[in-house]
Design an enzyme around this catalytic site. Structure first.
Site, PDB file in Angstrom:
ATOM      1  N   THR A   6     121.408 109.407  32.920  1.00 49.21           N
ATOM      2  CA  THR A   6     122.577 108.962  33.682  1.00 49.21           C
ATOM      3  C   THR A   6     123.479 108.091  32.821  1.00 49.21           C
ATOM      4  O   THR A   6     124.704 108.199  32.879  1.00 49.21           O
ATOM      5  CB  THR A   6     122.139 108.201  34.936  1.00 49.21           C
ATOM      6  OG1 THR A   6     121.189 108.986  35.660  1.00 49.21           O
ATOM      7  CG2 THR A   6     123.333 107.912  35.842  1.00 49.21           C
ATOM      8  N   ASP A   7     122.881 107.224  32.017  1.00 49.72           N
ATOM      9  CA  ASP A   7     123.669 106.408  31.087  1.00 49.72           C
ATOM     10  C   ASP A   7     124.427 107.290  30.096  1.00 49.72           C
ATOM     11  O   ASP A   7     125.619 107.069  29.828  1.00 49.72           O
ATOM     12  CB  ASP A   7     122.757 105.468  30.303  1.00 49.72           C
ATOM     13  CG  ASP A   7     122.464 104.175  31.047  1.00 49.72           C
ATOM     14  OD1 ASP A   7     123.192 103.857  32.000  1.00 49.72           O
ATOM     15  OD2 ASP A   7     121.505 103.480  30.676  1.00 49.72           O
ATOM     16  N   VAL A   8     123.734 108.274  29.534  1.00 49.27           N
ATOM     17  CA  VAL A   8     124.377 109.149  28.548  1.00 49.27           C
ATOM     18  C   VAL A   8     125.521 109.923  29.183  1.00 49.27           C
ATOM     19  O   VAL A   8     126.623 110.008  28.612  1.00 49.27           O
ATOM     20  CB  VAL A   8     123.334 110.117  27.937  1.00 49.27           C
ATOM     21  CG1 VAL A   8     124.022 111.173  27.077  1.00 49.27           C
ATOM     22  CG2 VAL A   8     122.324 109.338  27.098  1.00 49.27           C
ATOM     23  N   GLY A  61     128.434 107.663  29.745  1.00 50.66           N
ATOM     24  CA  GLY A  61     129.152 107.424  28.491  1.00 50.66           C
ATOM     25  C   GLY A  61     130.074 108.571  28.134  1.00 50.66           C
ATOM     26  O   GLY A  61     131.219 108.362  27.693  1.00 50.66           O
TER      27      GLY A  61
END
Length: 397
Positions: A179-181, A184
């Site tokens: 989810t972070d990737v 980003g």
């Protein structure tokens, strides 16, 4: 070499993964990214080890491998934004920047005069990107958000893991902070869109990126299955809700992936497997029929796939254009001839470690490809050079 984002100045006030992933993407494309870090500590992920980056003598440094995955091609400056002097310096840098990225809690930078409204008044051309767990609005806006939490709240863990009837069933997160990737990447896309608008109108704007928004949007066909089909998707292990066979299968010496996407591929698989009759069986002749009779077909396929090794299956199926492949460990990934041919492993010189390995950007541009200029920086190593380049302050003797 000319790069796509030559001359673009990015002030990076973000930490951990989503924001740094966005700014590393911009840095790979040529932007001058200045990473603002806390004196003495820096980005939280510098301490997220082991494993640690090692110095030229093989001793552990104070920088974790985690930090290295998202901070190449950046310059580091140590500034304490809790002090009036630090706040003033960040404002000066923001006055020269094209883009600012931050992932503080909602309203967290307002007390420092570093929020969008304050900096937009100072630099109306600034594209200001905020990344939070839940966004700038809504009842959850004040909450802190972390990838694992969002994978659960956003539905990903409801469709990841073994089915409820299987041993070991239960919610399962993805093996990386996906989810972070994805956040980003969406941030980088939004920033480029905002820059296009800025170039036409002269006006910057505020981007509001929320991990929860990204996670829900990224469920793709699963959300469509629910919103259009009225079904609530469930965990199915490695099986696919809409395609059969599209999962892992045992072989004589391990496992392989079959990713059969149409009836022609299935018929060719059946021929290779020595069971051409399956392709003409009314229960299996079409994908819709195979989905309906999944419970009958999959055990038959498993009985067939264990009769050959993974290597034998891949050789036979690839010759018939049937999508398949091994389940590789990371050491096998980087030994794969395709990965080697694409140059996915890179190495960059580092002032302490000598060299830092990494993974190349998957963005391939024919005229302005990504350029790998520098390894992830040592904390504060570029302070004087940044002040000279951005603010015209003389370098110390």
């Amino acid at each position: 070499m000319a790069t796509a984002l030559d001359g673009l100045k990015v002030l990076d006030l973000s930490r951990v993964l989503a924001g740094p992933w966005a700014t590393q993407t911009l840095a790979d494309l040529g932007a001058d990214v200045v990473k603002v870090e806390r004196p003495g500590a820096g980005d939280d992920t510098r301490a997220w080890g082991p494993p640690w980056l090692k110095d030229a003598d093989g001793r552990d440094t104070t920088d974790a491998a985690y930090f290295c995955c998202a901070n190449r091609n950046k310059r580091s400056i140590a500034i304490d934004i809790a002090t009036p002097e630090g706040q003033a310096l960040v404002r000066r840098l923001a006055g020269e920047a094209d883009v600012l990225v931050e992932n503080f809690k909602v309203g967290g930078l307002r007390a420092y005069g570093l929020d969008f409204d304050s900096l937009h008044a100072l630099n109306p051309r600034l594209v200001y990107c905020s990344i939070t767990g839940f966004g700038q609005t809504g009842p959850y806006a004040p909450r802190a958000g972390y990838d694992f939490l969002i994978q659960g709240m956003g539905g990903l863990m409801s469709v990841t893991g073994r089915g409820d009837a299987e041993e070991g069933a239960g919610p399962q997160k993805v093996g990386v902070a996906l989810t972070d990737v994805m956040t980003g990447l969406h941030a980088a896309i939004g920033i480029l869109a905002a820059l296009r608008h800025r170039d036409r109108t002269g006006e910057g704007q505020h981007l509001d990126l929320a991990l929860l928004d990204v996670q829900v949007a990224a469920l793709a066909n699963q959300t469509a299955n629910h919103l259009i089909g009225g079904v609530i998707p469930k965990r199915m292990g490695n099986a696919h809700p809409n395609i059969v066979p599209y999962q892992d299968f045992p072989t004589a010496d391990g496992d392989m992936i079959l990713a059969i996407g149409n009836d022609g591929q299935f018929a060719r698989f059946c021929e290779v497997a020595g069971h051409a009759e399956w392709a003409s069986d009314a229960r299996f002749a079409t994908n819709a029929a195979r989905v309906a009779h999944r419970a009958v077909l999959i055990p038959l396929l498993r009985q067939a796939t264990v009769m050959r090794t993974t290597r034998e299956w891949i050789a036979a199926l690839e010759s018939r254009a049937v999508p398949c492949g091994p389940v590789n460990r990371l050491d096998e990934v980087f030994a794969d001839p395709q990965v080697i041919a694409r140059g996915l492993r890179i190495a960059l010189p580092h002032p302490v470690a000598g060299s830092v390995p990494g993974v190349a950007s998957p963005i391939r541009l024919s005229a302005t490809p990504p350029v790998y200029r520098s390894a992830p920086p040592v904390l504060g190593q570029d302070g004087a050079a940044v002040l000279a380049d951005w603010l015209g302050e003389p370098l110390p003797d």
